[in-house]
Design a protein around this motif. Structure first.
Motif, PDB file in Angstrom:
ATOM      1  N   THR A  47       0.828  -1.201   0.000  1.00  0.00           N
ATOM      2  CA  THR A  47       0.000   0.000   0.000  1.00  0.00           C
ATOM      3  C   THR A  47       0.866   1.256   0.000  1.00  0.00           C
ATOM      4  OG1 THR A  47      -1.749  -1.175   1.174  1.00  0.00           O
ATOM      5  CG2 THR A  47      -1.827   1.228   1.231  1.00  0.00           C
ATOM      6  N   ALA A  48       1.924   1.254   0.791  1.00  0.00           N
ATOM      7  CA  ALA A  48       2.814   2.415   0.854  1.00  0.00           C
ATOM      8  C   ALA A  48       3.526   2.665  -0.471  1.00  0.00           C
ATOM      9  CB  ALA A  48       3.838   2.225   1.971  1.00  0.00           C
ATOM     10  N   ILE A  49       3.730   1.612  -1.256  1.00  0.00           N
ATOM     11  CA  ILE A  49       4.377   1.776  -2.550  1.00  0.00           C
ATOM     12  C   ILE A  49       3.382   2.228  -3.609  1.00  0.00           C
ATOM     13  CG2 ILE A  49       5.516   0.518  -4.428  1.00  0.00           C
ATOM     14  CD1 ILE A  49       6.799  -1.236  -2.227  1.00  0.00           C
ATOM     15  N   ILE A  50       2.191   1.636  -3.607  1.00  0.00           N
ATOM     16  CA  ILE A  50       1.234   1.841  -4.695  1.00  0.00           C
ATOM     17  C   ILE A  50       0.452   3.149  -4.576  1.00  0.00           C
ATOM     18  CG2 ILE A  50      -0.901   0.934  -5.680  1.00  0.00           C
ATOM     19  CD1 ILE A  50       0.247  -1.821  -5.318  1.00  0.00           C
ATOM     20  N   VAL A  51       0.012   3.509  -3.397  1.00  0.00           N
ATOM     21  CA  VAL A  51      -0.856   4.687  -3.241  1.00  0.00           C
ATOM     22  C   VAL A  51      -0.205   5.980  -3.748  1.00  0.00           C
ATOM     23  CG1 VAL A  51      -2.011   6.163  -1.537  1.00  0.00           C
ATOM     24  CG2 VAL A  51      -2.324   3.692  -1.464  1.00  0.00           C
ATOM     25  N   PRO A  52       1.048   6.261  -3.440  1.00  0.00           N
ATOM     26  CA  PRO A  52       1.637   7.487  -4.018  1.00  0.00           C
ATOM     27  C   PRO A  52       1.715   7.451  -5.539  1.00  0.00           C
ATOM     28  CG  PRO A  52       2.944   6.741  -2.162  1.00  0.00           C
ATOM     29  CD  PRO A  52       1.946   5.666  -2.434  1.00  0.00           C
ATOM     30  N   MET A  53       1.934   6.254  -6.116  1.00  0.00           N
ATOM     31  CA  MET A  53       1.997   6.153  -7.575  1.00  0.00           C
ATOM     32  C   MET A  53       0.628   6.387  -8.207  1.00  0.00           C
ATOM     33  SD  MET A  53       4.747   2.984  -7.984  1.00  0.00           S
ATOM     34  CE  MET A  53       3.584   2.062  -8.873  1.00  0.00           C
ATOM     35  N   ILE A  54      -0.433   6.094  -7.481  1.00  0.00           N
ATOM     36  CA  ILE A  54      -1.783   6.301  -8.009  1.00  0.00           C
ATOM     37  C   ILE A  54      -2.216   7.751  -7.842  1.00  0.00           C
ATOM     38  CG2 ILE A  54      -4.224   5.748  -7.624  1.00  0.00           C
ATOM     39  CD1 ILE A  54      -3.298   2.918  -6.877  1.00  0.00           C
ATOM     40  N   LEU A  55      -2.003   8.297  -6.670  1.00  0.00           N
ATOM     41  CA  LEU A  55      -2.512   9.638  -6.370  1.00  0.00           C
ATOM     42  C   LEU A  55      -1.625  10.765  -6.902  1.00  0.00           C
ATOM     43  CD1 LEU A  55      -3.796   9.091  -2.739  1.00  0.00           C
ATOM     44  CD2 LEU A  55      -5.073   8.963  -4.874  1.00  0.00           C
ATOM     45  N   ALA A  56      -0.326  10.513  -7.024  1.00  0.00           N
ATOM     46  CA  ALA A  56       0.596  11.543  -7.531  1.00  0.00           C
ATOM     47  C   ALA A  56       1.553  10.894  -8.524  1.00  0.00           C
ATOM     48  CB  ALA A  56       1.359  12.181  -6.375  1.00  0.00           C
ATOM     49  N   PRO A  57       1.076  10.510  -9.695  1.00  0.00           N
ATOM     50  CA  PRO A  57       1.911   9.753 -10.632  1.00  0.00           C
ATOM     51  C   PRO A  57       3.118  10.518 -11.165  1.00  0.00           C
ATOM     52  CG  PRO A  57      -0.158  10.367 -11.668  1.00  0.00           C
ATOM     53  CD  PRO A  57      -0.265  10.741 -10.223  1.00  0.00           C
ATOM     54  N   HIS A  58       3.071  11.812 -11.160  1.00  0.00           N
ATOM     55  CA  HIS A  58       4.194  12.606 -11.661  1.00  0.00           C
ATOM     56  C   HIS A  58       5.021  13.196 -10.523  1.00  0.00           C
ATOM     57  CE1 HIS A  58       2.602  12.060 -15.620  1.00  0.00           C
ATOM     58  NE2 HIS A  58       1.443  12.591 -15.249  1.00  0.00           N
ATOM     59  N   GLY A  59       4.649  12.910  -9.297  1.00  0.00           N
ATOM     60  CA  GLY A  59       5.398  13.385  -8.141  1.00  0.00           C
ATOM     61  C   GLY A  59       5.257  14.858  -7.852  1.00  0.00           C
ATOM     62  N   GLU A  60       4.246  15.486  -8.414  1.00  0.00           N
ATOM     63  CA  GLU A  60       4.083  16.933  -8.226  1.00  0.00           C
ATOM     64  C   GLU A  60       2.768  17.257  -7.546  1.00  0.00           C
ATOM     65  OE1 GLU A  60       4.436  18.512 -12.130  1.00  0.00           O
ATOM     66  OE2 GLU A  60       6.498  17.844 -12.354  1.00  0.00           O
ATOM     67  N   GLY A  61       2.434  16.554  -6.499  1.00  0.00           N
ATOM     68  CA  GLY A  61       1.183  16.794  -5.788  1.00  0.00           C
ATOM     69  C   GLY A  61       0.089  15.852  -6.261  1.00  0.00           C
ATOM     70  N   LEU A  62      -1.031  15.913  -5.563  1.00  0.00           N
ATOM     71  CA  LEU A  62      -2.144  15.021  -5.861  1.00  0.00           C
ATOM     72  C   LEU A  62      -2.786  15.353  -7.200  1.00  0.00           C
ATOM     73  CD1 LEU A  62      -3.914  14.845  -2.385  1.00  0.00           C
ATOM     74  CD2 LEU A  62      -2.373  13.181  -3.407  1.00  0.00           C
ATOM     75  N   GLU A  63      -3.132  14.306  -7.940  1.00  0.00           N
ATOM     76  CA  GLU A  63      -3.839  14.464  -9.208  1.00  0.00           C
ATOM     77  C   GLU A  63      -5.155  13.700  -9.101  1.00  0.00           C
ATOM     78  OE1 GLU A  63      -1.624  13.717 -12.769  1.00  0.00           O
ATOM     79  OE2 GLU A  63       0.213  14.472 -11.870  1.00  0.00           O
ATOM     80  N   LEU A  64      -6.113  14.289  -8.441  1.00  0.00           N
ATOM     81  CA  LEU A  64      -7.405  13.650  -8.218  1.00  0.00           C
ATOM     82  C   LEU A  64      -8.406  14.108  -9.278  1.00  0.00           C
ATOM     83  CD1 LEU A  64      -7.555  14.005  -4.332  1.00  0.00           C
ATOM     84  CD2 LEU A  64      -6.773  12.056  -5.677  1.00  0.00           C
ATOM     85  N   THR A  65      -8.076  13.843 -10.540  1.00  0.00           N
ATOM     86  CA  THR A  65      -8.934  14.245 -11.643  1.00  0.00           C
ATOM     87  C   THR A  65      -9.198  13.049 -12.544  1.00  0.00           C
ATOM     88  OG1 THR A  65      -7.147  14.811 -13.172  1.00  0.00           O
ATOM     89  CG2 THR A  65      -7.842  16.527 -11.633  1.00  0.00           C
ATOM     90  N   TRP A  66     -10.126  13.222 -13.463  1.00  0.00           N
ATOM     91  CA  TRP A  66     -10.438  12.160 -14.413  1.00  0.00           C
ATOM     92  C   TRP A  66      -9.327  11.983 -15.433  1.00  0.00           C
ATOM     93  CZ3 TRP A  66     -10.848  13.220 -19.625  1.00  0.00           C
ATOM     94  CH2 TRP A  66     -10.905  14.565 -19.965  1.00  0.00           C
ATOM     95  N   ARG A  67      -8.362  12.889 -15.470  1.00  0.00           N
ATOM     96  CA  ARG A  67      -7.243  12.796 -16.407  1.00  0.00           C
ATOM     97  C   ARG A  67      -6.089  11.965 -15.852  1.00  0.00           C
ATOM     98  NH1 ARG A  67      -7.666  15.537 -20.762  1.00  0.00           N
ATOM     99  NH2 ARG A  67      -5.415  15.576 -21.124  1.00  0.00           N
ATOM    100  N   ASN A  68      -6.261  11.353 -14.711  1.00  0.00           N
ATOM    101  CA  ASN A  68      -5.253  10.489 -14.093  1.00  0.00           C
ATOM    102  C   ASN A  68      -5.624   9.027 -14.361  1.00  0.00           C
ATOM    103  OD1 ASN A  68      -3.565   9.029 -12.450  1.00  0.00           O
ATOM    104  ND2 ASN A  68      -3.928  10.249 -10.621  1.00  0.00           N
ATOM    105  N   PRO A  69      -5.011   8.394 -15.370  1.00  0.00           N
ATOM    106  CA  PRO A  69      -5.400   7.025 -15.714  1.00  0.00           C
ATOM    107  C   PRO A  69      -5.083   6.015 -14.613  1.00  0.00           C
ATOM    108  CG  PRO A  69      -3.521   7.723 -17.035  1.00  0.00           C
ATOM    109  CD  PRO A  69      -3.994   8.921 -16.271  1.00  0.00           C
TER     110      PRO A  69
END
Length: 108
Positions: A47-69
């Motif tokens: 969970t600690a590995i996967i959740v940051p990759m899902i919520l901030a895939p580019h490492g620049e803050g949360l991307e909680l939009t429909w444009r985040n595949p």
């Protein structure tokens, strides 16, 4: 150079812990509460590995939009897993949603 020493130190500690448990084998008996807690370690680490990759895939803050595949595929995976409890189906659906979203929806 400090990073090298830190990595070597972490490696030495990890090897020492694993070697101790391997050498002592069944002679070490963990209390039941500790055994139960150790059962949650793999889920917690994953969970600690996967959740940051899902919520901030580019490492620049949360991307909680429909444009985040990654987020869309993760939501699909959770729904399929909760509904069917079938791991392979969950993986296939999540991959199809991810690539379909990445190259279909966002490509246009």
């Amino acid at each position: 150079m400090n990073a090298t020493w830190m990595i070597l130190g972490m490696a030495a500690i990890t090897v020492a812990i694993k070697a101790t448990i391997f050498v002592l084998g069944g002679r070490i008996v963990f209390p039941p509460l500790l055994q139960q807690a150790l059962g949650f370690v793999p889920v917690t680490v994953l969970t600690a590995i996967i959740v940051p990759m899902i919520l901030a895939p580019h490492g620049e803050g949360l991307e909680l939009t429909w444009r985040n595949p990654q987020l869309v595929a993760a939501i699909a995976a959770v729904l399929v897993c909760a509904g069917t409890r079938r791991q392979l189906l969950t993986i296939v659906v999540a991959l199809c949603v991810f690539f379909g979203w990445q190259f279909g929806v966002l490509a246009t």
